[in-house]
Design an enzyme around this catalytic site. Sequence first.
Site, PDB file in Angstrom:
ATOM      1  N   GLY A 109     -37.007  21.946  43.294  1.00 38.16           N
ATOM      2  CA  GLY A 109     -37.559  22.574  42.090  1.00 38.16           C
ATOM      3  C   GLY A 109     -37.074  21.876  40.833  1.00 38.16           C
ATOM      4  O   GLY A 109     -37.868  21.556  39.934  1.00 38.16           O
ATOM      5  N   TRP A 158     -38.878  34.200  50.892  1.00 36.77           N
ATOM      6  CA  TRP A 158     -40.109  34.979  50.667  1.00 36.77           C
ATOM      7  C   TRP A 158     -40.105  35.613  49.282  1.00 36.77           C
ATOM      8  O   TRP A 158     -41.148  36.015  48.775  1.00 36.77           O
ATOM      9  CB  TRP A 158     -40.246  36.096  51.708  1.00 36.77           C
ATOM     10  CG  TRP A 158     -40.410  35.628  53.117  1.00 36.77           C
ATOM     11  CD1 TRP A 158     -39.463  35.697  54.096  1.00 36.77           C
ATOM     12  CD2 TRP A 158     -41.565  35.025  53.719  1.00 36.77           C
ATOM     13  NE1 TRP A 158     -39.956  35.174  55.270  1.00 36.77           N
ATOM     14  CE2 TRP A 158     -41.247  34.760  55.066  1.00 36.77           C
ATOM     15  CE3 TRP A 158     -42.843  34.675  53.252  1.00 36.77           C
ATOM     16  CZ2 TRP A 158     -42.141  34.165  55.954  1.00 36.77           C
ATOM     17  CZ3 TRP A 158     -43.739  34.076  54.135  1.00 36.77           C
ATOM     18  CH2 TRP A 158     -43.383  33.842  55.461  1.00 36.77           C
ATOM     19  N   ARG A 166     -22.405  26.309  48.227  1.00 35.97           N
ATOM     20  CA  ARG A 166     -22.454  27.511  49.066  1.00 35.97           C
ATOM     21  C   ARG A 166     -23.309  27.267  50.308  1.00 35.97           C
ATOM     22  O   ARG A 166     -23.996  26.259  50.417  1.00 35.97           O
ATOM     23  CB  ARG A 166     -22.961  28.703  48.257  1.00 35.97           C
ATOM     24  CG  ARG A 166     -24.279  28.477  47.564  1.00 35.97           C
ATOM     25  CD  ARG A 166     -24.776  29.731  46.847  1.00 35.97           C
ATOM     26  NE  ARG A 166     -25.936  29.416  46.054  1.00 35.97           N
ATOM     27  CZ  ARG A 166     -25.939  29.246  44.729  1.00 35.97           C
ATOM     28  NH1 ARG A 166     -24.835  29.385  44.030  1.00 35.97           N
ATOM     29  NH2 ARG A 166     -27.052  28.934  44.100  1.00 35.97           N
ATOM     30  N   LEU A 193     -33.753  12.009  69.389  1.00 37.80           N
ATOM     31  CA  LEU A 193     -33.226  12.974  68.413  1.00 37.80           C
ATOM     32  C   LEU A 193     -33.857  14.360  68.592  1.00 37.80           C
ATOM     33  O   LEU A 193     -35.069  14.484  68.764  1.00 37.80           O
ATOM     34  CB  LEU A 193     -33.543  12.467  66.992  1.00 37.80           C
ATOM     35  CG  LEU A 193     -33.145  13.394  65.842  1.00 37.80           C
ATOM     36  CD1 LEU A 193     -31.639  13.356  65.597  1.00 37.80           C
ATOM     37  CD2 LEU A 193     -33.887  13.032  64.567  1.00 37.80           C
ATOM     38  N   SER A 198     -35.661  29.678  54.063  1.00 33.31           N
ATOM     39  CA  SER A 198     -34.714  30.733  54.452  1.00 33.31           C
ATOM     40  C   SER A 198     -35.433  32.074  54.488  1.00 33.31           C
ATOM     41  O   SER A 198     -36.504  32.231  53.882  1.00 33.31           O
ATOM     42  CB  SER A 198     -33.546  30.791  53.472  1.00 33.31           C
ATOM     43  OG  SER A 198     -33.929  31.484  52.314  1.00 33.31           O
ATOM     44  N   ARG A 212     -25.027  19.466  51.867  1.00 30.03           N
ATOM     45  CA  ARG A 212     -25.854  20.238  50.933  1.00 30.03           C
ATOM     46  C   ARG A 212     -26.091  19.389  49.694  1.00 30.03           C
ATOM     47  O   ARG A 212     -25.142  18.929  49.048  1.00 30.03           O
ATOM     48  CB  ARG A 212     -25.194  21.551  50.527  1.00 30.03           C
ATOM     49  CG  ARG A 212     -26.107  22.304  49.541  1.00 30.03           C
ATOM     50  CD  ARG A 212     -25.683  23.718  49.251  1.00 30.03           C
ATOM     51  NE  ARG A 212     -26.737  24.341  48.441  1.00 30.03           N
ATOM     52  CZ  ARG A 212     -27.084  25.612  48.493  1.00 30.03           C
ATOM     53  NH1 ARG A 212     -26.472  26.414  49.321  1.00 30.03           N
ATOM     54  NH2 ARG A 212     -28.053  26.075  47.731  1.00 30.03           N
ATOM     55  N   ASP A 215     -31.484  21.083  49.008  1.00 33.98           N
ATOM     56  CA  ASP A 215     -31.663  21.830  47.761  1.00 33.98           C
ATOM     57  C   ASP A 215     -31.977  20.887  46.602  1.00 33.98           C
ATOM     58  O   ASP A 215     -31.495  19.754  46.579  1.00 33.98           O
ATOM     59  CB  ASP A 215     -30.382  22.626  47.479  1.00 33.98           C
ATOM     60  CG  ASP A 215     -30.618  23.739  46.464  1.00 33.98           C
ATOM     61  OD1 ASP A 215     -31.790  24.084  46.194  1.00 33.98           O
ATOM     62  OD2 ASP A 215     -29.624  24.259  45.943  1.00 33.98           O
ATOM     63  N   GLU A 220     -34.718  34.446  52.855  1.00 33.33           N
ATOM     64  CA  GLU A 220     -34.737  34.960  51.478  1.00 33.33           C
ATOM     65  C   GLU A 220     -35.824  34.273  50.635  1.00 33.33           C
ATOM     66  O   GLU A 220     -36.173  34.751  49.553  1.00 33.33           O
ATOM     67  CB  GLU A 220     -33.378  34.731  50.792  1.00 33.33           C
ATOM     68  CG  GLU A 220     -32.249  35.637  51.293  1.00 33.33           C
ATOM     69  CD  GLU A 220     -31.682  35.215  52.653  1.00 33.33           C
ATOM     70  OE1 GLU A 220     -31.624  33.998  52.924  1.00 33.33           O
ATOM     71  OE2 GLU A 220     -31.348  36.100  53.466  1.00 33.33           O
ATOM     72  N   HIS A 266     -41.395  19.911  46.278  1.00 32.97           N
ATOM     73  CA  HIS A 266     -41.345  20.124  47.737  1.00 32.97           C
ATOM     74  C   HIS A 266     -42.059  18.977  48.459  1.00 32.97           C
ATOM     75  O   HIS A 266     -41.606  18.540  49.518  1.00 32.97           O
ATOM     76  CB  HIS A 266     -41.977  21.471  48.109  1.00 32.97           C
ATOM     77  CG  HIS A 266     -41.196  22.650  47.571  1.00 32.97           C
ATOM     78  ND1 HIS A 266     -39.836  22.736  47.678  1.00 32.97           N
ATOM     79  CD2 HIS A 266     -41.590  23.776  46.914  1.00 32.97           C
ATOM     80  CE1 HIS A 266     -39.405  23.864  47.113  1.00 32.97           C
ATOM     81  NE2 HIS A 266     -40.460  24.504  46.638  1.00 32.97           N
TER      82      HIS A 266
HETATM   83  C1  FPP Z   1     -34.844  24.038  48.180  1.00 28.32           C
HETATM   84  O1  FPP Z   1     -35.055  23.489  46.908  1.00 28.32           O
HETATM   85  C2  FPP Z   1     -35.897  23.604  49.107  1.00 28.32           C
HETATM   86  C3  FPP Z   1     -36.714  24.436  49.821  1.00 28.32           C
HETATM   87  C4  FPP Z   1     -36.617  25.906  49.747  1.00 28.32           C
HETATM   88  C5  FPP Z   1     -37.812  23.923  50.687  1.00 28.32           C
HETATM   89  C6  FPP Z   1     -37.466  22.699  51.473  1.00 28.32           C
HETATM   90  C7  FPP Z   1     -38.739  22.055  51.926  1.00 28.32           C
HETATM   91  C8  FPP Z   1     -38.901  20.714  52.029  1.00 28.32           C
HETATM   92  C9  FPP Z   1     -37.829  19.738  51.783  1.00 28.32           C
HETATM   93  C10 FPP Z   1     -40.225  20.161  52.381  1.00 28.32           C
HETATM   94  C11 FPP Z   1     -40.781  20.508  53.683  1.00 28.32           C
HETATM   95  C12 FPP Z   1     -39.916  20.247  54.839  1.00 28.32           C
HETATM   96  C13 FPP Z   1     -40.331  20.256  56.131  1.00 28.32           C
HETATM   97  C14 FPP Z   1     -39.329  20.018  57.177  1.00 28.32           C
HETATM   98  C15 FPP Z   1     -41.738  20.482  56.563  1.00 28.32           C
HETATM   99  P1  FPP Z   1     -35.295  24.495  45.712  1.00 28.32           P
HETATM  100  O2  FPP Z   1     -36.743  24.785  45.619  1.00 28.32           O
HETATM  101  O3  FPP Z   1     -34.415  25.693  45.851  1.00 28.32           O
HETATM  102  O4  FPP Z   1     -34.840  23.635  44.478  1.00 28.32           O
HETATM  103  P2  FPP Z   1     -34.106  24.149  43.149  1.00 28.32           P
HETATM  104  O5  FPP Z   1     -32.743  24.656  43.563  1.00 28.32           O
HETATM  105  O6  FPP Z   1     -34.013  22.905  42.325  1.00 28.32           O
HETATM  106  O7  FPP Z   1     -34.963  25.187  42.532  1.00 28.32           O
END
Ligand code: FPP
Length: 242
Positions: free
Chosen positions: A18, A64, A189, A126, A60, A183, A15, A62, A32
């Site tokens: 963003g 989408w 959470r 792995l 996840s 996390r 997480d 969610e 990302h």
């Molecule tokens: C959550 O951060 C992250 C995601 C929903 C996407 C995770 C994707 C990657 C780390 C890159 C691609 C990975 C692979 C394995 C191909 P957030 O966007 O919710 O961040 P925020 O809480 O700061 O808004």
Amino acid sequence: MQQRHIPRHVAIIMDGNGRWAKQRNQLRAVGHRAGLKAVRKIVSHAAELGVKVLTLYAFSSENWKRPETEVSALMSLFIYALNREIKSLAKNNIQLHIIGDISKFSHQLQNMIINAEKLTQNNTGLVLNIAANYGGRWDIVQSAKKVALQVLQGDITVDDITEERLSLGICAHDLPEVDLVIRTGGEYRISNFLLWQIAYSEFYFTDVLWPDFNRTLFEEAINTFNARERRFGSVNVEGSLC
Ligand code: FPP
């Protein structure tokens, strides 16, 4: 000095991409992409340390609900990552699995996933699980449906439904139990990640945003895991870390 135990199965909620981008006045997609660089570092470090299974929450069920542009940037990033990394995963003896309902992805992405899994299926190092369009509740429901079907077909009775039987349909049931959940991003959470699989896992939360997560911080999480006493519902199980 006591020997350090390496958790067999580490699961990570990545997480903070963003916010990492926002701090730099950049688009979330830039966060990302930076997150993907952190993925590379952690995958290779986990393999070096002898972690057996690494499960990463990439998308996840969610997610989408995010703006179209962000969902589409994430899909492009998955395609890019599969294209770019597959040879290196194969070369490094890493076995790739995607867990989640991939039927919602484009045909192109579904085909790439199937090919990537095939290409790495005989690797013995792995095991890398990428949770994509994954939800812990979905996982339990899809396993329950399989069991319900067995009852309907008369193969088993309701009394035959046990934890063990339900487990058989849960994603990654054939792999070691999740020892450690990490996390990043400062939230405390589970966000519908591996609900069934984390019944006895240890948790490590850090404020560090995922793109800044690195080898040193991964080591810190493992050291914290080592300092925990795992009792699995009992009172004291000597040497129970792994
Ligand atoms: C959550 O951060 C992250 C995601 C929903 C996407 C995770 C994707 C990657 C780390 C890159 C691609 C990975 C692979 C394995 C191909 P957030 O966007 O919710 O961040 P925020 O809480 O700061 O808004």
